[in-house]
Design a protein around this motif. Structure first.
Motif, PDB file in Angstrom:
ATOM      1  N   GLN A   1     -17.792  99.193  37.118  1.00 41.16           N
ATOM      2  CA  GLN A   1     -18.053  97.981  36.890  1.00 41.16           C
ATOM      3  C   GLN A   1     -18.331  96.776  37.825  1.00 41.16           C
ATOM      4  O   GLN A   1     -17.894  97.266  39.125  1.00 41.16           O
ATOM      5  N   LEU A   2     -19.281  95.973  37.869  1.00 45.06           N
ATOM      6  CA  LEU A   2     -19.706  95.082  38.897  1.00 45.06           C
ATOM      7  C   LEU A   2     -18.892  93.786  39.127  1.00 45.06           C
ATOM      8  O   LEU A   2     -18.346  93.407  38.033  1.00 45.06           O
ATOM      9  N   HIS A   3     -18.664  93.875  40.333  1.00 50.10           N
ATOM     10  CA  HIS A   3     -18.093  92.543  40.844  1.00 50.10           C
ATOM     11  C   HIS A   3     -18.591  91.842  42.035  1.00 50.10           C
ATOM     12  O   HIS A   3     -18.877  92.683  43.038  1.00 50.10           O
ATOM     13  N   PHE A   4     -18.643  90.630  42.016  1.00 52.77           N
ATOM     14  CA  PHE A   4     -19.280  89.819  43.176  1.00 52.77           C
ATOM     15  C   PHE A   4     -18.382  88.807  43.480  1.00 52.77           C
ATOM     16  O   PHE A   4     -18.578  87.674  42.604  1.00 52.77           O
ATOM     17  N   VAL A   5     -17.175  88.628  44.167  1.00 51.41           N
ATOM     18  CA  VAL A   5     -16.278  87.594  44.283  1.00 51.41           C
ATOM     19  C   VAL A   5     -16.315  86.711  45.569  1.00 51.41           C
ATOM     20  O   VAL A   5     -16.463  87.486  46.594  1.00 51.41           O
ATOM     21  N   GLU A   6     -16.454  85.461  45.560  1.00 55.54           N
ATOM     22  CA  GLU A   6     -16.278  84.529  46.946  1.00 55.54           C
ATOM     23  C   GLU A   6     -14.713  84.531  47.032  1.00 55.54           C
ATOM     24  O   GLU A   6     -13.974  84.290  46.024  1.00 55.54           O
ATOM     25  N   SER A   7     -14.600  84.421  48.237  1.00 54.61           N
ATOM     26  CA  SER A   7     -13.183  83.851  48.567  1.00 54.61           C
ATOM     27  C   SER A   7     -13.108  83.047  49.943  1.00 54.61           C
ATOM     28  O   SER A   7     -14.154  83.090  50.554  1.00 54.61           O
ATOM     29  N   GLY A   8     -12.015  82.246  50.263  1.00 55.42           N
ATOM     30  CA  GLY A   8     -12.004  81.282  51.614  1.00 55.42           C
ATOM     31  C   GLY A   8     -12.309  79.985  51.473  1.00 55.42           C
ATOM     32  O   GLY A   8     -12.292  79.470  52.526  1.00 55.42           O
ATOM     33  N   GLY A   9     -12.438  79.557  50.306  1.00 58.58           N
ATOM     34  CA  GLY A   9     -12.757  78.010  50.170  1.00 58.58           C
ATOM     35  C   GLY A   9     -11.405  77.320  50.310  1.00 58.58           C
ATOM     36  O   GLY A   9     -10.377  78.122  50.473  1.00 58.58           O
ATOM     37  N   GLY A  10     -11.376  75.987  50.040  1.00 57.23           N
ATOM     38  CA  GLY A  10     -10.402  74.985  50.098  1.00 57.23           C
ATOM     39  C   GLY A  10     -10.465  73.879  50.798  1.00 57.23           C
ATOM     40  O   GLY A  10     -11.805  73.387  50.672  1.00 57.23           O
ATOM     41  N   LEU A  11      -9.587  73.293  51.128  1.00 57.53           N
ATOM     42  CA  LEU A  11      -9.550  71.797  51.632  1.00 57.53           C
ATOM     43  C   LEU A  11      -9.511  71.822  53.320  1.00 57.53           C
ATOM     44  O   LEU A  11      -8.540  72.596  53.711  1.00 57.53           O
ATOM     45  N   VAL A  12     -10.419  70.991  53.885  1.00 60.67           N
ATOM     46  CA  VAL A  12     -10.315  71.153  55.350  1.00 60.67           C
ATOM     47  C   VAL A  12     -10.838  69.501  55.662  1.00 60.67           C
ATOM     48  O   VAL A  12     -11.766  68.900  55.179  1.00 60.67           O
ATOM     49  N   LEU A  18     -14.307  76.563  57.941  1.00 59.54           N
ATOM     50  CA  LEU A  18     -13.909  77.463  57.038  1.00 59.54           C
ATOM     51  C   LEU A  18     -14.494  78.676  57.330  1.00 59.54           C
ATOM     52  O   LEU A  18     -15.809  78.624  57.477  1.00 59.54           O
ATOM     53  N   ARG A  19     -14.086  79.805  56.658  1.00 58.16           N
ATOM     54  CA  ARG A  19     -14.849  81.192  56.571  1.00 58.16           C
ATOM     55  C   ARG A  19     -14.697  81.696  54.980  1.00 58.16           C
ATOM     56  O   ARG A  19     -13.815  81.753  54.403  1.00 58.16           O
ATOM     57  N   LEU A  20     -16.060  81.538  54.419  1.00 60.40           N
ATOM     58  CA  LEU A  20     -16.148  82.086  53.141  1.00 60.40           C
ATOM     59  C   LEU A  20     -16.706  83.595  53.372  1.00 60.40           C
ATOM     60  O   LEU A  20     -17.632  84.101  54.051  1.00 60.40           O
ATOM     61  N   THR A  21     -16.052  84.433  52.403  1.00 63.72           N
ATOM     62  CA  THR A  21     -16.426  85.851  52.260  1.00 63.72           C
ATOM     63  C   THR A  21     -16.772  86.172  50.941  1.00 63.72           C
ATOM     64  O   THR A  21     -16.258  85.842  49.722  1.00 63.72           O
ATOM     65  N   CYS A  22     -18.174  86.853  50.558  1.00 60.34           N
ATOM     66  CA  CYS A  22     -18.545  87.486  49.596  1.00 60.34           C
ATOM     67  C   CYS A  22     -18.375  88.853  49.405  1.00 60.34           C
ATOM     68  O   CYS A  22     -18.864  89.443  50.372  1.00 60.34           O
ATOM     69  N   THR A  23     -17.517  89.437  48.657  1.00 61.75           N
ATOM     70  CA  THR A  23     -17.197  90.688  48.483  1.00 61.75           C
ATOM     71  C   THR A  23     -17.777  91.423  47.315  1.00 61.75           C
ATOM     72  O   THR A  23     -17.589  90.746  46.254  1.00 61.75           O
ATOM     73  N   ALA A  24     -18.414  92.425  47.343  1.00 58.73           N
ATOM     74  CA  ALA A  24     -18.964  93.293  46.225  1.00 58.73           C
ATOM     75  C   ALA A  24     -18.356  94.813  45.987  1.00 58.73           C
ATOM     76  O   ALA A  24     -17.917  95.192  46.815  1.00 58.73           O
ATOM     77  N   SER A 113     -34.898  84.440  41.446  1.00 52.07           N
ATOM     78  CA  SER A 113     -34.879  86.015  41.365  1.00 52.07           C
ATOM     79  C   SER A 113     -33.554  86.606  41.690  1.00 52.07           C
ATOM     80  O   SER A 113     -33.460  87.808  41.980  1.00 52.07           O
ATOM     81  N   VAL A 114     -32.564  86.155  41.544  1.00 53.96           N
ATOM     82  CA  VAL A 114     -31.228  86.748  41.830  1.00 53.96           C
ATOM     83  C   VAL A 114     -30.980  87.786  41.073  1.00 53.96           C
ATOM     84  O   VAL A 114     -31.186  87.613  39.856  1.00 53.96           O
ATOM     85  N   ASN A 115     -30.157  88.509  41.518  1.00 56.49           N
ATOM     86  CA  ASN A 115     -29.608  89.936  40.524  1.00 56.49           C
ATOM     87  C   ASN A 115     -28.322  89.659  40.260  1.00 56.49           C
ATOM     88  O   ASN A 115     -27.966  89.802  39.181  1.00 56.49           O
ATOM     89  N   TYR A 116     -27.448  89.079  41.262  1.00 56.81           N
ATOM     90  CA  TYR A 116     -26.088  88.613  40.817  1.00 56.81           C
ATOM     91  C   TYR A 116     -25.827  87.462  41.537  1.00 56.81           C
ATOM     92  O   TYR A 116     -26.104  87.156  42.768  1.00 56.81           O
ATOM     93  N   TRP A 117     -24.855  86.807  40.822  1.00 60.56           N
ATOM     94  CA  TRP A 117     -24.349  85.436  41.355  1.00 60.56           C
ATOM     95  C   TRP A 117     -22.594  85.635  41.276  1.00 60.56           C
ATOM     96  O   TRP A 117     -22.322  86.444  40.587  1.00 60.56           O
ATOM     97  N   GLY A 118     -21.965  85.129  42.573  1.00 65.38           N
ATOM     98  CA  GLY A 118     -20.363  85.156  42.213  1.00 65.38           C
ATOM     99  C   GLY A 118     -20.264  83.865  41.515  1.00 65.38           C
ATOM    100  O   GLY A 118     -20.940  83.358  40.936  1.00 65.38           O
ATOM    101  N   GLN A 119     -18.990  83.750  41.390  1.00 65.83           N
ATOM    102  CA  GLN A 119     -18.375  82.741  40.359  1.00 65.83           C
ATOM    103  C   GLN A 119     -18.118  81.619  40.772  1.00 65.83           C
ATOM    104  O   GLN A 119     -18.089  80.528  40.242  1.00 65.83           O
ATOM    105  N   GLY A 120     -18.513  81.476  42.179  1.00 65.57           N
ATOM    106  CA  GLY A 120     -18.501  80.012  42.903  1.00 65.57           C
ATOM    107  C   GLY A 120     -16.955  79.956  43.431  1.00 65.57           C
ATOM    108  O   GLY A 120     -16.221  80.166  42.990  1.00 65.57           O
TER     109      GLY A 120
END
Length: 127
Positions: A1-12, A18-24, A113-120
């Motif tokens: 199962q494929l997952h592509f997820v962003e993390s690290g957002g918020g209020l600053v 801030l540091r955003l990370t995308c994990t596949a 041309s994207v293959n996968y998007w994260g959820q944002g």
């Protein structure tokens, strides 16, 4: 199962970081160019950065939108199957939903041309 997820957002606060990370999972980011895009309310999805794929080398060159050059840095960690976006000196015009996109063996990150998007993930800059 494929997952592509962003993390690290918020209020600053303005000027903060801030540091955003995308994990596949389920696929290997080594084989993809990975771009960060952002979309503010009522606007289109704009490219922020891209770390390109060059044949045989997953650590391709990086490109940045003019509005973030010198403030944002994108990088890979192939051992963790992640791509990060370090955002420094955040400005009031930076808030948006940030998305990561994966592009199969691409030299550029072209949204159509994207293959996968994260959820944002939401980034808010406010004092």
């Amino acid at each position: 199962q494929l997952h592509f997820v962003e993390s690290g957002g918020g209020l600053v606060q303005p000027g903060g970081s801030l540091r955003l990370t995308c994990t596949a999972s389920g696929f290997t980011l080594d084989d993809y160019a990975v771009g960060w895009f952002r979309q503010a309310p009522g606007k289109g999805r704009d490219e922020v950065s891209c770390i390109n794929y060059i044949h045989g080398h997953s650590d391709g060159k990086t490109d940045y939108a003019d509005s973030v050059k010198g403030r944002f840095t994108t990088s890979r960690d192939n051992t963790k199957n992640t791509v990060s976006l370090q955002m420094n000196s955040l400005k009031p015009e930076d808030p948006a939903v940030y998305y990561c996109g994966a592009f199969w063996r691409a030299a550029a990150c072209v949204a159509t041309s994207v293959n996968y998007w994260g959820q944002g993930i939401q980034v808010t800059v406010s004092s």
